[in-house]
Design an enzyme around this catalytic site. Structure first.
Site, PDB file in Angstrom:
ATOM      1  N   SER A  65       0.824  -0.973  -0.071  1.00 49.90           N
ATOM      2  CA  SER A  65       0.083   0.139   0.006  1.00 49.90           C
ATOM      3  C   SER A  65       1.075   1.277  -0.059  1.00 49.90           C
ATOM      4  CB  SER A  65      -0.900  -0.013   1.210  1.00 49.90           C
ATOM      5  OG  SER A  65      -1.816  -1.158   1.256  1.00 49.90           O
TER       6      SER A  65
HETATM    7  N1  SAH Z   1      -0.826  -4.490   3.917  1.00 55.03           N
HETATM    8  C1  SAH Z   1      -0.371  -4.848   2.905  1.00 55.03           C
HETATM    9  C2  SAH Z   1      -1.374  -4.532   1.539  1.00 55.03           C
HETATM   10  C3  SAH Z   1      -1.380  -5.423   0.644  1.00 55.03           C
HETATM   11  S1  SAH Z   1      -2.592  -5.520  -0.613  1.00 55.03           S
HETATM   12  C4  SAH Z   1       0.876  -4.206   2.541  1.00 55.03           C
HETATM   13  O1  SAH Z   1       1.178  -2.921   2.614  1.00 55.03           O
HETATM   14  O2  SAH Z   1       1.643  -4.704   1.888  1.00 55.03           O
HETATM   15  C5  SAH Z   1      -3.879  -6.392   0.257  1.00 55.03           C
HETATM   16  C6  SAH Z   1      -3.420  -7.693   0.482  1.00 55.03           C
HETATM   17  O3  SAH Z   1      -4.794  -8.504   1.078  1.00 55.03           O
HETATM   18  C7  SAH Z   1      -2.972  -8.624  -0.462  1.00 55.03           C
HETATM   19  O4  SAH Z   1      -1.758  -9.305  -0.100  1.00 55.03           O
HETATM   20  C8  SAH Z   1      -4.037  -9.653  -0.839  1.00 55.03           C
HETATM   21  O5  SAH Z   1      -3.504 -11.053  -1.233  1.00 55.03           O
HETATM   22  C9  SAH Z   1      -4.682  -9.671   0.561  1.00 55.03           C
HETATM   23  N2  SAH Z   1      -5.961 -10.364   0.609  1.00 55.03           N
HETATM   24  C10 SAH Z   1      -6.920 -10.316  -0.342  1.00 55.03           C
HETATM   25  N3  SAH Z   1      -8.297 -10.929  -0.006  1.00 55.03           N
HETATM   26  C11 SAH Z   1      -7.912 -11.607   1.139  1.00 55.03           C
HETATM   27  C12 SAH Z   1      -8.623 -12.260   2.047  1.00 55.03           C
HETATM   28  N4  SAH Z   1      -9.842 -12.711   1.961  1.00 55.03           N
HETATM   29  N5  SAH Z   1      -8.200 -12.557   3.177  1.00 55.03           N
HETATM   30  C13 SAH Z   1      -6.704 -12.236   3.478  1.00 55.03           C
HETATM   31  N6  SAH Z   1      -6.109 -11.452   2.739  1.00 55.03           N
HETATM   32  C14 SAH Z   1      -6.650 -11.166   1.581  1.00 55.03           C
END
Ligand code: SAH
Length: 216
Positions: A65
């Site tokens: 993010s």
């Molecule tokens: N906090 C992370 C954001 C990553 S983007 C960072 O700063 O790197 C959002 C993340 O949510 C992705 O890695 C995606 O794989 C995960 N995601 C999507 N759907 C999900 C679910 N149902 N349960 C857990 N994780 C999920």
């Protein structure tokens, strides 16, 4: 895994950029200033951009993010030391590291196996010890509930009922909820077991919160 004075200087600037955009919490800004964001980006070719206030690809179609977004969501949580926080969407682990720097006890769920495996290895290497789970964030973590705070870092089509249930009374859920092609950031406070107060905040763009575990 090299951190340098140049990187330190760049993230000091990043914290200043984020502050200019409206983040006031000294603890959140200090976390941004201290975490080596470049080490959370798997593609070394992107290292030189790591301290720009932008999201970047981290594999499996996902992104780390934007720092401003991480700061905005973290500030909304209004963390107190030692609070128990559930994070949905571990991804690169950067947001997890911010929560840990703030003194929270973090439980984080990721549905993409490849990202889960990588971050599970990376965080301890950087000195961050926490509980990571491979699973479906819609269901939360009933075994470890209730939580003081819950943060969802992917765009949710709706507010998952299980997450509201797993929140302590007085607890806060910060979640971006779909609204066309962007998401409305919501801060939901649990006032009583069946009573919630919702604050609608600004619009953001997140990757979608997907159903079920990934199959990679
Ligand atoms: N906090 C992370 C954001 C990553 S983007 C960072 O700063 O790197 C959002 C993340 O949510 C992705 O890695 C995606 O794989 C995960 N995601 C999507 N759907 C999900 C679910 N149902 N349960 C857990 N994780 C999920």
């Amino acid at each position: 895994m090299i951190d340098t004075y140049r990187h330190k200087g760049l993230r000091k600037k990043l914290a200043q950029i984020v502050a200019k955009k409206g983040i006031k919490s000294a603890e959140v800004l200090a976390a941004i200033e201290s975490i080596p964001r470049h080490l959370f980006i798997p593609d070394n070719a992107l290292y030189k951009y790591a301290y720009e206030d932008k999201p970047f690809p981290i594999g499996a179609g996902q992104t780390i993010s934007q720092p401003y977004t991480v700061a905005f969501q973290t500030e909304l949580l209004a963390l107190k030391p030692r609070e128990k926080v559930l994070e949905i969407g571990t991804g690169s682990g950067y947001q997890t590291a911010v929560l840990l720097e703030m003194g929270a006890k973090v439980f984080s769920i990721e549905r993409q196996k490849a990202l889960f495996d990588r971050t599970k290895e990376l965080l301890p290497q950087l000195g961050y010890n926490t509980k990571l789970f491979y699973g479906d964030g819609y269901k939360g973590l009933p075994t470890f509930a209730p939580f003081d705070k819950i943060i969802v870092t992917a765009g949710a089509p709706y507010i998952p009922e299980d997450l509201l249930t797993q929140l302590k009374i007085g607890g806060v859920l910060v979640i971006p909820v779909d609204e066309g092609d962007s998401q409305r950031m919501k801060k939901i406070t649990k006032l009583a077991s069946n009573k919630f107060e919702t604050k609608d905040l600004s619009l953001f763009r997140f990757v979608p919160l997907l159903k079920e575990k990934g199959r990679d």
